[in-house]
Design a protein around this motif. Sequence first.
Motif, short mmCIF file in Angstrom:
data_model
loop_
_atom_site.label_atom_id
_atom_site.label_comp_id
_atom_site.label_asym_id
_atom_site.label_seq_id
_atom_site.Cartn_x
_atom_site.Cartn_y
_atom_site.Cartn_z
N TYR A 33 38.80 46.62 38.28
CA TYR A 33 39.58 46.29 37.09
C TYR A 33 39.83 47.54 36.24
N ALA A 56 46.87 42.60 31.86
CA ALA A 56 45.66 43.40 31.66
C ALA A 56 45.95 44.58 30.75
N HIS A 116 42.32 49.75 37.88
CA HIS A 116 43.67 49.22 37.67
C HIS A 116 44.21 49.67 36.31
N LEU A 152 44.72 40.31 36.67
CA LEU A 152 45.48 41.52 36.37
C LEU A 152 46.71 41.27 35.49
N GLU A 208 45.51 37.97 41.20
CA GLU A 208 46.59 38.32 40.27
C GLU A 208 46.37 37.78 38.86
#
Length: 118
Positions: A74, A18, A77, A15, A12
């Motif tokens: 990543y 991000a 995401h 993120l 976490e």
Amino acid sequence: RLPAMPEALLHEDALEGAGFGGVADFVTCTDLPEKAHVLQGSLPSDTPLRFLRPPGDEPWQFRFFATERHLLSYVSHLRRRGQGDRLVMYVDAWDTVWLGCRRNLTRVLEALGRPMFF
């Protein structure tokens, strides 16, 4: 055709926030983030370095293609959040973590006295 690989889950910390702040996200992948402090110090102080790693606080071992899998997770995401055009810069931590490099990369590049683009 290669078999499908499941997306790597990310911690976490990698993120949180991000895609926000600055012109790009700077990321790296290492199983020894405590040895990458010199790498973090090479970036401007207002530029966070995100450590891409699995969730939880259990130790993990860096494996072949770990970087690619975590980097793709990543970027995926960001795309899911509508930020697919975000610039993501991968910073290689291998020489600072495994070879013990202590150079401040920002100072080295500034000493060249020329603009740099990678």
